[in-house]
Write an enzyme that holds these catalytic residues in place. Structure first.
Site, PDB file in Angstrom:
ATOM      1  CG  ASP A 123      -7.901   4.528  -3.497  1.00 41.35           C
ATOM      2  OD1 ASP A 123      -9.123   4.541  -3.794  1.00 41.35           O
ATOM      3  OD2 ASP A 123      -7.080   3.815  -4.087  1.00 41.35           O
TER       4      ASP A 123
ATOM      5  CD  GLU B  58      -3.024  -0.704  -0.090  1.00 40.74           C
ATOM      6  OE1 GLU B  58      -3.015   0.410  -0.615  1.00 40.74           O
ATOM      7  OE2 GLU B  58      -3.733  -1.643  -0.510  1.00 40.74           O
TER       8      GLU B  58
ATOM      9  CE1 TYR C 227      -6.981   2.777   0.050  1.00 41.35           C
ATOM     10  CE2 TYR C 227      -4.609   3.202   0.197  1.00 41.35           C
ATOM     11  CZ  TYR C 227      -5.676   2.452  -0.279  1.00 41.35           C
ATOM     12  OH  TYR C 227      -5.429   1.359  -1.063  1.00 41.35           O
TER      13      TYR C 227
END
Ligand code: SF4
Length: 360
Positions: free
Chosen positions: A149, A48, A131
């Site tokens: 996001d 991520e 997020y």
């Protein structure tokens, strides 16, 4: 649906149909990605962070290399900062790597090397925003929290036919609140499916592929014909233009490098000596002489440019053969330049030039 019906994401229309439609689509269409096999908290976290502002295809080789060099939180916490930046070299936004290591140190100290199974505790770690905390919590731990996001905001804006600026934190909050109320049991897959839909079907820049979309029957933007014009985004601030002159100083098969300051843009990265402004040859020669190495020959190099988030570097350069190596710089040969020193991609053009001049 009628385009005049204004919905929010928690309304019965979405609650009753969206999760199943999206998950069925995801089961059939999810891309095979390295971090989706064995989604441990550490693997999800690293992927991520790498995926922030970087394309999936570009991240894949970095992810594999990073995980094999630093397979655990402890290995990351203890890694030499040079190795860390070398593993990140070319991905850009190096603060992400530094924060990753800072957070790893906290996880090692406070959580015995295991990422905490709590949205709030994840959110409190360096470099982890709402997020990323939502993505790790839901994908790796199955915790029912949304992960919103830019992709998800775009999809939501079109589903709702919303005219709100998606950069407005209030809109993000509305989307998070709405999604929280319709999250299904498979929360990690649901969050990934929404992002996947944004990345592969509900594409940006006026290109939604509504004909392939599992949500077209629920989508107010599709029904109204407004989807290609959404989302509304406030204009980005213009980037500052900064002119720089870059020097490839060559002595005995080696080139000069120096470390950037510990804070600010490209903090602690290696760089070729450079200065503000586009210097004409006589000023460039005078500056190199000031560094204690009056150049024997000075050759202009081509121009290059690099775009950062808030600033754009417009660079000119010179190659200069110098009579002695100043101890104020580190001198790298071609192999060292490739293997030992992490140079940011801003210098990519001059990096290739340096390798050519060093005979690599
Ligand atoms: Fe996006 Fe079109 Fe699907 Fe609506 S129908 S979510 S605009 S791809």
């Amino acid at each position: 649906m009628k385009s005049s019906e204004k919905q929010n994401l928690s309304s019965p229309l979405f609650r009753d149909s969206l999760p199943d439609a999206l998950l069925s689509w995801y089961d059939a269409h999810a891309r095979v990605l390295p971090w989706r096999e064995t989604p441990t908290p550490y693997r999800v976290w690293v992927s991520e962070i790498m995926l922030q502002q970087t394309r999936v295809e570009a991240v894949k080789p970095y992810f594999e290399r990073f995980l094999s060099a630093l397979p655990t939180v402890s290995a990351l916490a203890e890694a030499d900062s040079g190795l860390l930046l070398k593993l990140w070299e070319g991905l850009g936004y190096y603060n992400r790597a530094r924060n990753l290591q800072k957070a790893a140190a906290v996880v090692k100290e406070q959580y015995a090397g295991r990422l905490p199974a709590s949205f709030e505790a994840l959110r409190a770690l360096p470099g982890i925003g709402s997020y990323t905390a939502g993505a790790i919590a839901s994908i790796a731990f199955g915790i029912p929290v949304p992960a919103v996001d830019g992709n998800v905001l775009r999809v939501a804006s079109r589903l709702l036919d919303s005219r709100e600026d998606i950069k407005n934190p209030a809109f993000k909050q509305t989307v998070e609140d709405g999604l929280r109320q319709i999250l299904p049991k498979r929360v990690g897959d649901f969050n990934q499916a929404l992002m996947e839909l944004g990345a592969t079907v509900c594409l940006p820049s006026g290109q939604p592929r509504c004909g392939e979309c599992p949500l077209s029957g629920l989508c107010a933007g599709f029904a109204a014909g407004t989807a290609p014009d959404l989302p509304v985004k406030s204009a980005a601030k213009a980037r500052r233009i900064e002119e720089r002159t870059v020097f490839l100083l060559i002595f005995d098969g080696r080139t000069a490098l120096r470390k950037r300051p510990e804070s600010g843009l490209l903090a602690s990265m290696w760089e070729f000596p450079n200065t503000e402004g586009n210097l004409p040859p006589e000023e460039a020669a005078a500056l190199i002489a000031e560094w204690g190495m009056p150049p024997e020959a000075l050759t202009p190099l081509k121009e290059a440019k690099h775009i950062f988030t808030h600033v754009e570097w417009r660079m000119t350069g010179y190659a200069a053969f110098v009579p002695s190596p100043s101890p104020d710089f580190v001198w790298a040969d071609a192999a060292g330049l490739s293997d030992r020193f992490a140079l940011p991609s801003a210098f990519r053009f001059y990096f290739s030039e340096a390798k050519r001049l060093l005979g690599a």
